[in-house]
Design a protein around this motif. Sequence first.
Motif, PDB file in Angstrom:
ATOM      1  N   ALA A  31       0.827  -1.212   0.000  1.00 45.51           N
ATOM      2  CA  ALA A  31       0.000   0.000   0.000  1.00 45.51           C
ATOM      3  C   ALA A  31       0.860   1.260   0.000  1.00 45.51           C
ATOM      4  CB  ALA A  31      -0.927  -0.001   1.216  1.00 45.51           C
ATOM      5  N   ASN A  32       2.066   1.162   0.563  1.00 45.88           N
ATOM      6  CA  ASN A  32       2.965   2.324   0.638  1.00 45.88           C
ATOM      7  C   ASN A  32       3.505   2.751  -0.723  1.00 45.88           C
ATOM      8  OD1 ASN A  32       2.690   2.237   3.426  1.00 45.88           O
ATOM      9  ND2 ASN A  32       4.471   0.923   3.673  1.00 45.88           N
ATOM     10  N   LYS A  33       3.472   1.873  -1.708  1.00 41.47           N
ATOM     11  CA  LYS A  33       4.074   2.174  -3.008  1.00 41.47           C
ATOM     12  C   LYS A  33       3.043   2.284  -4.123  1.00 41.47           C
ATOM     13  CE  LYS A  33       8.425   0.104  -1.749  1.00 41.47           C
ATOM     14  NZ  LYS A  33       9.501  -0.804  -2.127  1.00 41.47           N
ATOM     15  N   LEU A  34       1.783   2.475  -3.798  1.00 35.39           N
ATOM     16  CA  LEU A  34       0.728   2.485  -4.807  1.00 35.39           C
ATOM     17  C   LEU A  34       0.555   3.812  -5.534  1.00 35.39           C
ATOM     18  CD1 LEU A  34      -2.023   0.385  -3.064  1.00 35.39           C
ATOM     19  CD2 LEU A  34      -0.718  -0.204  -5.088  1.00 35.39           C
ATOM     20  N   LEU A  35       0.765   4.934  -4.854  1.00 29.54           N
ATOM     21  CA  LEU A  35       0.509   6.233  -5.457  1.00 29.54           C
ATOM     22  C   LEU A  35       1.288   6.386  -6.766  1.00 29.54           C
ATOM     23  CD1 LEU A  35      -1.057   8.848  -5.100  1.00 29.54           C
ATOM     24  CD2 LEU A  35       0.930   9.779  -3.921  1.00 29.54           C
ATOM     25  N   ASN A  36       0.586   6.783  -7.813  1.00 25.75           N
ATOM     26  CA  ASN A  36       1.117   6.981  -9.169  1.00 25.75           C
ATOM     27  C   ASN A  36       1.508   5.680  -9.866  1.00 25.75           C
ATOM     28  OD1 ASN A  36       0.781   9.820  -9.067  1.00 25.75           O
ATOM     29  ND2 ASN A  36       2.685   9.995  -7.941  1.00 25.75           N
ATOM     30  N   SER A  37       1.158   4.536  -9.306  1.00 27.37           N
ATOM     31  CA  SER A  37       1.461   3.285  -9.996  1.00 27.37           C
ATOM     32  C   SER A  37       0.485   3.097 -11.154  1.00 27.37           C
ATOM     33  CB  SER A  37       1.408   2.091  -9.039  1.00 27.37           C
ATOM     34  OG  SER A  37       0.113   1.931  -8.484  1.00 27.37           O
ATOM     35  N   LYS A  38       0.913   2.348 -12.165  1.00 30.85           N
ATOM     36  CA  LYS A  38       0.132   2.165 -13.389  1.00 30.85           C
ATOM     37  C   LYS A  38      -0.377   0.733 -13.464  1.00 30.85           C
ATOM     38  CE  LYS A  38       2.871   5.689 -15.548  1.00 30.85           C
ATOM     39  NZ  LYS A  38       3.972   6.006 -16.414  1.00 30.85           N
ATOM     40  N   TRP A  39      -1.617   0.583 -13.976  1.00 29.06           N
ATOM     41  CA  TRP A  39      -2.280  -0.706 -14.035  1.00 29.06           C
ATOM     42  C   TRP A  39      -2.996  -0.884 -15.362  1.00 29.06           C
ATOM     43  CZ3 TRP A  39      -1.344  -4.053 -10.218  1.00 29.06           C
ATOM     44  CH2 TRP A  39      -0.719  -3.531  -9.082  1.00 29.06           C
ATOM     45  N   THR A  40      -3.077  -2.125 -15.808  1.00 28.78           N
ATOM     46  CA  THR A  40      -3.803  -2.474 -17.022  1.00 28.78           C
ATOM     47  C   THR A  40      -4.925  -3.425 -16.654  1.00 28.78           C
ATOM     48  OG1 THR A  40      -1.822  -2.234 -18.384  1.00 28.78           O
ATOM     49  CG2 THR A  40      -3.618  -3.549 -19.308  1.00 28.78           C
ATOM     50  N   ALA A  41      -6.129  -3.110 -17.109  1.00 33.43           N
ATOM     51  CA  ALA A  41      -7.273  -3.990 -16.864  1.00 33.43           C
ATOM     52  C   ALA A  41      -7.139  -5.224 -17.744  1.00 33.43           C
ATOM     53  CB  ALA A  41      -8.569  -3.258 -17.168  1.00 33.43           C
ATOM     54  N   ALA A  42      -7.330  -6.410 -17.188  1.00 39.06           N
ATOM     55  CA  ALA A  42      -7.242  -7.651 -17.947  1.00 39.06           C
ATOM     56  C   ALA A  42      -8.394  -7.767 -18.945  1.00 39.06           C
ATOM     57  CB  ALA A  42      -7.236  -8.852 -17.005  1.00 39.06           C
ATOM     58  N   ALA A  43      -9.537  -7.197 -18.611  1.00 37.43           N
ATOM     59  CA  ALA A  43     -10.709  -7.214 -19.496  1.00 37.43           C
ATOM     60  C   ALA A  43     -11.246  -5.782 -19.614  1.00 37.43           C
ATOM     61  CB  ALA A  43     -11.775  -8.146 -18.954  1.00 37.43           C
ATOM     62  N   PRO A  44     -10.677  -4.975 -20.530  1.00 34.19           N
ATOM     63  CA  PRO A  44     -11.082  -3.573 -20.655  1.00 34.19           C
ATOM     64  C   PRO A  44     -12.570  -3.422 -20.986  1.00 34.19           C
ATOM     65  CG  PRO A  44      -9.102  -4.010 -21.922  1.00 34.19           C
ATOM     66  CD  PRO A  44      -9.628  -5.334 -21.464  1.00 34.19           C
ATOM     67  N   VAL A  45     -13.175  -2.372 -20.429  1.00 34.29           N
ATOM     68  CA  VAL A  45     -14.563  -2.034 -20.688  1.00 34.29           C
ATOM     69  C   VAL A  45     -14.612  -0.580 -21.142  1.00 34.29           C
ATOM     70  CG1 VAL A  45     -16.863  -1.793 -19.649  1.00 34.29           C
ATOM     71  CG2 VAL A  45     -15.359  -3.660 -18.938  1.00 34.29           C
ATOM     72  N   ASN A  46     -15.371  -0.286 -22.203  1.00 40.16           N
ATOM     73  CA  ASN A  46     -15.504   1.083 -22.732  1.00 40.16           C
ATOM     74  C   ASN A  46     -14.155   1.722 -23.053  1.00 40.16           C
ATOM     75  OD1 ASN A  46     -18.313   0.948 -22.462  1.00 40.16           O
ATOM     76  ND2 ASN A  46     -18.214   1.692 -20.363  1.00 40.16           N
ATOM     77  N   LYS A  47     -13.254   0.964 -23.629  1.00 43.31           N
ATOM     78  CA  LYS A  47     -11.914   1.430 -24.026  1.00 43.31           C
ATOM     79  C   LYS A  47     -11.054   1.850 -22.837  1.00 43.31           C
ATOM     80  CE  LYS A  47     -13.397   2.956 -28.573  1.00 43.31           C
ATOM     81  NZ  LYS A  47     -13.434   4.062 -29.517  1.00 43.31           N
ATOM     82  N   GLU A  48     -11.489   1.517 -21.622  1.00 39.79           N
ATOM     83  CA  GLU A  48     -10.707   1.845 -20.434  1.00 39.79           C
ATOM     84  C   GLU A  48      -9.807   0.662 -20.114  1.00 39.79           C
ATOM     85  OE1 GLU A  48     -13.783   4.876 -18.216  1.00 39.79           O
ATOM     86  OE2 GLU A  48     -13.698   2.804 -17.547  1.00 39.79           O
ATOM     87  N   LYS A  49      -8.581   0.768 -20.543  1.00 37.43           N
ATOM     88  CA  LYS A  49      -7.616  -0.314 -20.359  1.00 37.43           C
ATOM     89  C   LYS A  49      -6.529   0.085 -19.370  1.00 37.43           C
ATOM     90  CE  LYS A  49      -4.441  -3.225 -22.943  1.00 37.43           C
ATOM     91  NZ  LYS A  49      -3.936  -3.603 -24.262  1.00 37.43           N
ATOM     92  N   HIS A  50      -6.031   1.302 -19.506  1.00 35.25           N
ATOM     93  CA  HIS A  50      -4.924   1.771 -18.671  1.00 35.25           C
ATOM     94  C   HIS A  50      -5.441   2.679 -17.560  1.00 35.25           C
ATOM     95  CE1 HIS A  50      -2.656   0.909 -22.513  1.00 35.25           C
ATOM     96  NE2 HIS A  50      -2.214   0.037 -21.632  1.00 35.25           N
ATOM     97  N   PHE A  51      -4.911   2.439 -16.350  1.00 34.83           N
ATOM     98  CA  PHE A  51      -5.320   3.180 -15.162  1.00 34.83           C
ATOM     99  C   PHE A  51      -4.097   3.596 -14.369  1.00 34.83           C
ATOM    100  CE2 PHE A  51      -8.907   0.642 -16.333  1.00 34.83           C
ATOM    101  CZ  PHE A  51     -10.025   1.355 -15.938  1.00 34.83           C
ATOM    102  N   MET A  52      -4.275   4.652 -13.564  1.00 34.19           N
ATOM    103  CA  MET A  52      -3.210   5.114 -12.680  1.00 34.19           C
ATOM    104  C   MET A  52      -3.808   5.352 -11.296  1.00 34.19           C
ATOM    105  SD  MET A  52      -0.780   8.461 -12.968  1.00 34.19           S
ATOM    106  CE  MET A  52       0.502   7.793 -13.995  1.00 34.19           C
ATOM    107  N   VAL A  53      -3.082   4.961 -10.260  1.00 36.01           N
ATOM    108  CA  VAL A  53      -3.525   5.238  -8.893  1.00 36.01           C
ATOM    109  C   VAL A  53      -3.239   6.713  -8.631  1.00 36.01           C
ATOM    110  CG1 VAL A  53      -3.185   4.753  -6.438  1.00 36.01           C
ATOM    111  CG2 VAL A  53      -3.119   2.882  -8.093  1.00 36.01           C
ATOM    112  N   THR A  54      -4.304   7.492  -8.464  1.00 38.63           N
ATOM    113  CA  THR A  54      -4.152   8.938  -8.270  1.00 38.63           C
ATOM    114  C   THR A  54      -4.290   9.350  -6.811  1.00 38.63           C
ATOM    115  OG1 THR A  54      -6.507   9.237  -8.736  1.00 38.63           O
ATOM    116  CG2 THR A  54      -4.957   9.511 -10.577  1.00 38.63           C
ATOM    117  N   ARG A  55      -4.794   8.430  -5.983  1.00 38.97           N
ATOM    118  CA  ARG A  55      -4.954   8.769  -4.565  1.00 38.97           C
ATOM    119  C   ARG A  55      -4.993   7.497  -3.732  1.00 38.97           C
ATOM    120  NH1 ARG A  55     -10.399  10.730  -2.034  1.00 38.97           N
ATOM    121  NH2 ARG A  55      -9.759  11.026   0.102  1.00 38.97           N
ATOM    122  N   VAL A  56      -4.257   7.513  -2.651  1.00 40.96           N
ATOM    123  CA  VAL A  56      -4.334   6.458  -1.641  1.00 40.96           C
ATOM    124  C   VAL A  56      -5.191   7.057  -0.528  1.00 40.96           C
ATOM    125  CG1 VAL A  56      -3.049   5.063  -0.001  1.00 40.96           C
ATOM    126  CG2 VAL A  56      -2.092   5.506  -2.263  1.00 40.96           C
TER     127      VAL A  56
END
Length: 78
Positions: free
Chosen positions: A11-36
């Motif tokens: 949890a300490n290293k999550l801020l600004n980390s990048k993630w990819t959805a395994a099953a994208p919905v509505n073209k939302e594939k890439h995500f970024m943690v913007t707030r812990v």
Amino acid sequence: MNLPARNRLSANKLLNSKWTAAAPVNKEKHFMVTRVIEPATPGAPVTQVELQAVHSQRIETLPWRALQDATVWRQGWV
């Protein structure tokens, strides 16, 4: 019994980390943690994070441990 693979993270290293959805919905594939999200009780462990979709800027709140499920999330932008 085969268990799904889990992403190792803290949890300490999550801020600004990048993630990819395994099953994208509505073209939302890439995500970024913007707030812990800090817990209401000081000293309590973090349980929630906000993810922002890069494509739509939509924000989603979820338990940070949900990111450990490799069948749903992949660490980094794949």
